[in-house]
Design a protein around this motif. Structure first.
Motif, PDB file in Angstrom:
ATOM      1  N   ASP A 452       0.845  -1.198   0.000  1.00 36.46           N
ATOM      2  CA  ASP A 452       0.000   0.000   0.000  1.00 36.46           C
ATOM      3  C   ASP A 452       0.880   1.248   0.000  1.00 36.46           C
ATOM      4  O   ASP A 452       1.910   1.300   0.689  1.00 36.46           O
ATOM      5  N   SER A 453       0.497   2.275  -0.754  1.00 31.12           N
ATOM      6  CA  SER A 453       1.290   3.506  -0.839  1.00 31.12           C
ATOM      7  C   SER A 453       1.410   4.217   0.503  1.00 31.12           C
ATOM      8  O   SER A 453       2.316   5.035   0.697  1.00 31.12           O
ATOM      9  N   GLN A 454       0.503   3.930   1.430  1.00 30.34           N
ATOM     10  CA  GLN A 454       0.523   4.573   2.743  1.00 30.34           C
ATOM     11  C   GLN A 454       1.271   3.749   3.802  1.00 30.34           C
ATOM     12  O   GLN A 454       1.320   4.133   4.970  1.00 30.34           O
ATOM     13  N   PHE A 455       1.858   2.633   3.374  1.00 27.01           N
ATOM     14  CA  PHE A 455       2.446   1.721   4.357  1.00 27.01           C
ATOM     15  C   PHE A 455       3.586   2.362   5.143  1.00 27.01           C
ATOM     16  O   PHE A 455       3.620   2.298   6.374  1.00 27.01           O
ATOM     17  N   VAL A 456       4.551   2.986   4.467  1.00 31.21           N
ATOM     18  CA  VAL A 456       5.721   3.537   5.155  1.00 31.21           C
ATOM     19  C   VAL A 456       5.311   4.626   6.131  1.00 31.21           C
ATOM     20  O   VAL A 456       5.834   4.709   7.256  1.00 31.21           O
ATOM     21  N   GLU A 457       4.350   5.463   5.724  1.00 26.97           N
ATOM     22  CA  GLU A 457       3.862   6.515   6.620  1.00 26.97           C
ATOM     23  C   GLU A 457       3.227   5.916   7.871  1.00 26.97           C
ATOM     24  O   GLU A 457       3.525   6.326   9.009  1.00 26.97           O
ATOM     25  N   ALA A 458       2.329   4.940   7.676  1.00 27.04           N
ATOM     26  CA  ALA A 458       1.662   4.304   8.813  1.00 27.04           C
ATOM     27  C   ALA A 458       2.664   3.506   9.653  1.00 27.04           C
ATOM     28  O   ALA A 458       2.564   3.477  10.891  1.00 27.04           O
ATOM     29  N   LEU A 459       3.623   2.871   8.985  1.00 28.67           N
ATOM     30  CA  LEU A 459       4.647   2.099   9.691  1.00 28.67           C
ATOM     31  C   LEU A 459       5.452   3.002  10.619  1.00 28.67           C
ATOM     32  O   LEU A 459       5.722   2.649  11.774  1.00 28.67           O
ATOM     33  N   THR A 460       5.822   4.190  10.136  1.00 29.55           N
ATOM     34  CA  THR A 460       6.606   5.117  10.946  1.00 29.55           C
ATOM     35  C   THR A 460       5.833   5.558  12.179  1.00 29.55           C
ATOM     36  O   THR A 460       6.368   5.578  13.302  1.00 29.55           O
ATOM     37  N   THR A 461       4.562   5.895  11.982  1.00 33.43           N
ATOM     38  CA  THR A 461       3.724   6.309  13.113  1.00 33.43           C
ATOM     39  C   THR A 461       3.640   5.205  14.156  1.00 33.43           C
ATOM     40  O   THR A 461       3.789   5.446  15.364  1.00 33.43           O
ATOM     41  N   ARG A 462       3.410   3.974  13.706  1.00 30.55           N
ATOM     42  CA  ARG A 462       3.295   2.850  14.634  1.00 30.55           C
ATOM     43  C   ARG A 462       4.635   2.558  15.307  1.00 30.55           C
ATOM     44  O   ARG A 462       4.691   2.230  16.496  1.00 30.55           O
ATOM     45  N   LEU A 463       5.716   2.675  14.557  1.00 33.50           N
ATOM     46  CA  LEU A 463       7.040   2.423  15.129  1.00 33.50           C
ATOM     47  C   LEU A 463       7.343   3.409  16.254  1.00 33.50           C
ATOM     48  O   LEU A 463       7.893   3.030  17.298  1.00 33.50           O
ATOM     49  N   ARG A 482      14.925   0.970   0.919  1.00 30.26           N
ATOM     50  CA  ARG A 482      13.912   1.987   0.652  1.00 30.26           C
ATOM     51  C   ARG A 482      13.023   2.210   1.865  1.00 30.26           C
ATOM     52  O   ARG A 482      12.765   3.349   2.268  1.00 30.26           O
ATOM     53  N   ASN A 483      12.536   1.126   2.459  1.00 36.74           N
ATOM     54  CA  ASN A 483      11.706   1.270   3.650  1.00 36.74           C
ATOM     55  C   ASN A 483      12.500   1.859   4.813  1.00 36.74           C
ATOM     56  O   ASN A 483      11.993   2.700   5.562  1.00 36.74           O
ATOM     57  N   VAL A 521      18.257   3.178  19.468  1.00 35.92           N
ATOM     58  CA  VAL A 521      17.521   2.386  18.481  1.00 35.92           C
ATOM     59  C   VAL A 521      18.412   2.249  17.253  1.00 35.92           C
ATOM     60  O   VAL A 521      19.040   3.225  16.824  1.00 35.92           O
ATOM     61  N   LEU A 522      18.478   1.052  16.708  1.00 33.68           N
ATOM     62  CA  LEU A 522      19.301   0.804  15.526  1.00 33.68           C
ATOM     63  C   LEU A 522      18.416   0.371  14.369  1.00 33.68           C
ATOM     64  O   LEU A 522      17.699  -0.628  14.467  1.00 33.68           O
ATOM     65  N   LEU A 523      18.448   1.139  13.264  1.00 33.70           N
ATOM     66  CA  LEU A 523      17.708   0.801  12.046  1.00 33.70           C
ATOM     67  C   LEU A 523      18.667   0.122  11.082  1.00 33.70           C
ATOM     68  O   LEU A 523      19.722   0.672  10.757  1.00 33.70           O
ATOM     69  N   ALA A 524      18.305  -1.070  10.585  1.00 35.02           N
ATOM     70  CA  ALA A 524      19.244  -1.829   9.760  1.00 35.02           C
ATOM     71  C   ALA A 524      18.507  -2.732   8.783  1.00 35.02           C
ATOM     72  O   ALA A 524      17.289  -2.927   8.876  1.00 35.02           O
ATOM     73  N   THR A 525      19.272  -3.294   7.849  1.00 40.64           N
ATOM     74  CA  THR A 525      18.711  -4.206   6.844  1.00 40.64           C
ATOM     75  C   THR A 525      19.389  -5.570   6.934  1.00 40.64           C
ATOM     76  O   THR A 525      19.824  -5.990   8.001  1.00 40.64           O
ATOM     77  N   ASP A 545       9.761  -4.864   9.685  1.00 38.59           N
ATOM     78  CA  ASP A 545       8.765  -4.096   8.932  1.00 38.59           C
ATOM     79  C   ASP A 545       7.771  -4.977   8.186  1.00 38.59           C
ATOM     80  O   ASP A 545       6.579  -4.697   8.168  1.00 38.59           O
ATOM     81  N   LYS A 546       8.243  -6.044   7.561  1.00 38.92           N
ATOM     82  CA  LYS A 546       7.321  -6.910   6.822  1.00 38.92           C
ATOM     83  C   LYS A 546       7.936  -8.283   6.627  1.00 38.92           C
ATOM     84  O   LYS A 546       9.130  -8.493   6.886  1.00 38.92           O
ATOM     85  N   LEU A 547       7.144  -9.221   6.169  1.00 34.51           N
ATOM     86  CA  LEU A 547       7.629 -10.583   5.957  1.00 34.51           C
ATOM     87  C   LEU A 547       8.746 -10.585   4.915  1.00 34.51           C
ATOM     88  O   LEU A 547       8.620  -9.963   3.862  1.00 34.51           O
ATOM     89  N   PRO A 548       9.851 -11.288   5.200  1.00 30.92           N
ATOM     90  CA  PRO A 548      11.026 -11.233   4.318  1.00 30.92           C
ATOM     91  C   PRO A 548      10.939 -12.177   3.119  1.00 30.92           C
ATOM     92  O   PRO A 548      11.801 -13.042   2.928  1.00 30.92           O
ATOM     93  N   PHE A 549       9.907 -12.006   2.301  1.00 27.76           N
ATOM     94  CA  PHE A 549       9.831 -12.772   1.064  1.00 27.76           C
ATOM     95  C   PHE A 549      10.897 -12.263   0.095  1.00 27.76           C
ATOM     96  O   PHE A 549      11.035 -11.056  -0.114  1.00 27.76           O
TER      97      PHE A 549
END
Length: 647
Positions: A452-463, A482-483, A521-525, A545-549
């Motif tokens: 969803d185009s709003q996912f990153v925005e909503a994800l940040t708020t929830r995080l 990207r995320n 807090v550490l943000l990583a990939t 953030d999401k399932l690692p498919f």
């Protein structure tokens, strides 16, 4: 066969000599099975979670075997643990054995290349000029030549590439610096050792080398133990593959000119052949750069044929012509340096031929765009047959172990991917941690889906809400840069804790800061999904953030999906879902590292609730109590652990 019960028991040498050692039934069972596999030349798969003590469980039987055993790890972190902690501990406990640590040659200083560099330093970065003198001082004193000793130098030291050992420049025993060669010393030490510690990349580079060479780098051994074995397929795919680049070719012609200049020679036919090769290589990669595609894309047959029939064949012809001209211009006994250059030319020719062979259906051809130029690649679609033929059938004892090897409570998926089609000694050791007491699993139900185009925005708020509840102290793992960058840009500046970002320092430096600053807090990939060991309050939450498919647009993944369909299999259920489960378990496994740890696992992907595969994935996760609201998390983290609860 030796009974290991006493060694691992409460009165044994480990309990007497190793501080903090406690007998664990799972550890003793694992050790006995490892010894059986090594002694009887069998294959064993053992899943042993954090806290089992699996390193001692395989080191002790490896020592008792009485023949050389190779221990291969997936990360430098584990390699360091073995060499700095576990092996010295076993020696203190009375075990007598010799060991050697082997790394890829690029980790070692080359005395010959250093001599050339110091005579005429070529610096890409002017600021590094002031580092040359202290580097030379280190080089004069080091006994190992190992880059790991350079703790006071930047990790991205540019001129290291001009002084490290490479197979392209190695003259072997004919080199005038051979007696002081650090790579030679490393190999000599390994040849005397009972235990040889390597990593997966070196092991499979050696295995690949043995396909075309009578001898390898790692000494002959009775058995091999792969720790962190969940990553074997990926490493094998890389090393059984082939790569061709304009940079490899330009390094060849540069070294040729440097060699001729040192001899004060300039045979015109050779110089013309080298210039023609460079020109044709540029033409080939100019065509490659015009192809449509992102950073990594698959070459279709039509594109491959076009490259091969035009510019690709011209490069092959020029490589052959250069070799012919060198033989004609210097027909007498040739110096070792020239023989090395001729060999490299033959290897480049063979690699490009393989890449341009569109009739070969066992490999996928693909392009990777990099800042210094594109790479042409040919990778095996499946590695099962090659592993079965070159590793599994040679008659050695083989142990594969990791905290995450099973999907659906069995080893079927891993065995199928690695070509293990025979009876094995299998063991799953239950986790020693009480996940019901020590963890909570946060699975929100009210976020947009990841596409969803709003996912990153909503994800940040929830995080942000999540991090305020956990008071920071979180490792936030993303499935894409990207995320990660999208969330970082949106995080408010007034958060009451420090935010660390992958890329703003080395991995080790970031982890050290994360440990030291207990609220950070550490943000990583991807590179932080494994090999991260942070015990205590500094890591109280892992948020994914999401399932690692794996992306179906990734060239190798796309080819494997096609291969599964050709076998009349559903690639999603037989390949993509099991792969995601293993990756997810690795990421979540960063959290609980001791009996006193406590924390929250979080996956912000609502597909766990809305899709059929969600139930299967959740079933493969640690047995943590689930919550879908944030409010219970704060209470859980603030209340003390119940000391009366049993593990």
């Amino acid at each position: 066969m030796t009974d290991l019960t006493q060694i691992f028991g409460p009165e044994g040498p480990l309990a007497r000599k190793l501080p903090g050692f406690e007998p664990r039934p799972g550890q003793a069972r694992m050790a006995q099975l490892v010894l059986q596999a090594l002694s009887d030349n069998e294959t064993s798969l053992i899943e042993a979670g954090t806290g089992t003590g699996k390193t001692l469980a395989y080191l002790v039987p490896a020592i008792l075997l009485g023949s050389r055993v190779v221990i291969s790890t997936g990360t430098k972190t584990l390699q360091g643990q073995l060499v700095d902690k576990d092996i010295p501990g076993l020696r203190r406990a009375g075990f007598k054995f010799e060991y050697a640590l082997m790394k890829g040659r690029g980790n070692y200083l080359c005395p010959q290349r250093l001599d050339h560099f110091l005579a005429e330093p070529l610096l890409d970065v002017a600021a590094e000029a002031k580092l040359v003198k202290p580097f030379a001082s280190w080089a004069a004193k080091t006994k190992t030549g190992d880059r790991a000793e350079l703790t006071d130098f930047p990790d991205n030291l540019r001129f290291w590439n001009q002084v490290c050992s490479t197979s392209n420049h190695c003259l072997g025993s004919t080199c005038s610096f051979f007696t002081t060669c650090f790579v030679a010393r490393m190999r000599q030490a390994a040849a005397r050792a009972d235990l040889v510690i390597v990593n997966h990349h070196l092991y499979f580079a050696d295995l690949s080398l043995r396909l075309t060479s009578p001898s390898g780098v790692i000494p002959e051994h009775k058995a091999v133990i792969f720790d962190e074995a969940h990553g074997l397929e990926e490493v094998a795919t890389e090393h059984f593959g082939t790569m061709f680049s304009g940079l490899r070719l330009s390094e060849l012609t540069r070294d040729l000119r440097s060699f001729l200049s040192a001899l004060k020679l300039s045979p015109p036919t050779v110089i013309r052949a080298a210039s023609a090769l460079e020109s044709r290589s540029k033409a080939l990669f100019k065509l490659v750069d015009k192809l449509p595609g992102n950073d990594r894309f698959r070459l279709e047959d039509q594109q491959l044929d076009k490259l091969g029939k035009a510019a690709g064949q011209n490069v092959l012809d020029s490589l052959s012509a250069l070799g012919d001209e060198l033989r004609r211009a210097m027909p007498q006994t040739r110096p070792a340096e020239l023989e090395t250059i001729v060999r490299r030319g033959r290897e480049l020719h063979a690699d490009l031929c393989l890449i341009l062979d569109s009739q070969d259906r066992e490999r996928v051809r693909w392009v990777e765009r990099r800042p210094r130029g594109s790479l042409l690649n040919a990778s095996p679609i499946e590695v099962a047959d090659q592993l079965r033929e070159n590793l599994l059938s040679v008659g050695n004892g083989i142990v594969l172990t990791s905290a995450t090897l099973t999907t659906g409570n069995n080893f079927g998926f891993l065995k199928q991917r690695l070509g293990i089609d025979y009876e094995t000694l299998d063991l799953v050791i239950p986790p020693i941690f009480d996940f019901a007491r020590q963890t909570r699993l946060y699975l929100p139900r009210d976020l947009p889906e990841p596409n969803d185009s709003q996912f990153v925005e909503a994800l940040t708020t929830r995080l942000v809400e999540f991090l305020r509840a956990t008071s920071g102290r979180a490792l936030v793992l993303f499935t894409s840069y990207r995320n990660m960058l999208g969330v970082r840009e949106r995080l408010p500046h007034d958060l009451p804790f420090r935010v660390l970002l992958q890329g703003e320092g080395t991995k080790n430096a970031l982890l050290e800061q994360f440990r030291d600053d207990r609220s950070s807090v550490l943000l990583a990939t991807a590179s932080f999904w494994q090999g991260v060991d942070v015990v205590g309050e500094s890591l109280s939450a892992v948020f994914i953030d999401k399932l690692p498919f794996a992306s179906p647009g990734e060239p190798i993944i796309a080819a494997r999906i096609e291969a599964a369909r050709a076998r009349q299999q559903d690639p999603f259920w037989t390949f993509q879902v099991p792969s995601a489960i293993l990756a997810l378990r690795q990421g979540l496994g960063r959290l609980i590292r001791s009996r006193d740890d406590r924390g929250v696992l979080a996956i912000a992907d609502v597909r766990l609730h809305t899709r059929r595969y969600g139930r299967k994935i959740i079933a493969g996760l640690p047995p943590s109590p689930q919550v879908s609201e944030i409010s219970p998390l704060r209470e859980f983290l603030e209340q003390p652990l119940d000391p009366s609860a049993t593990d």
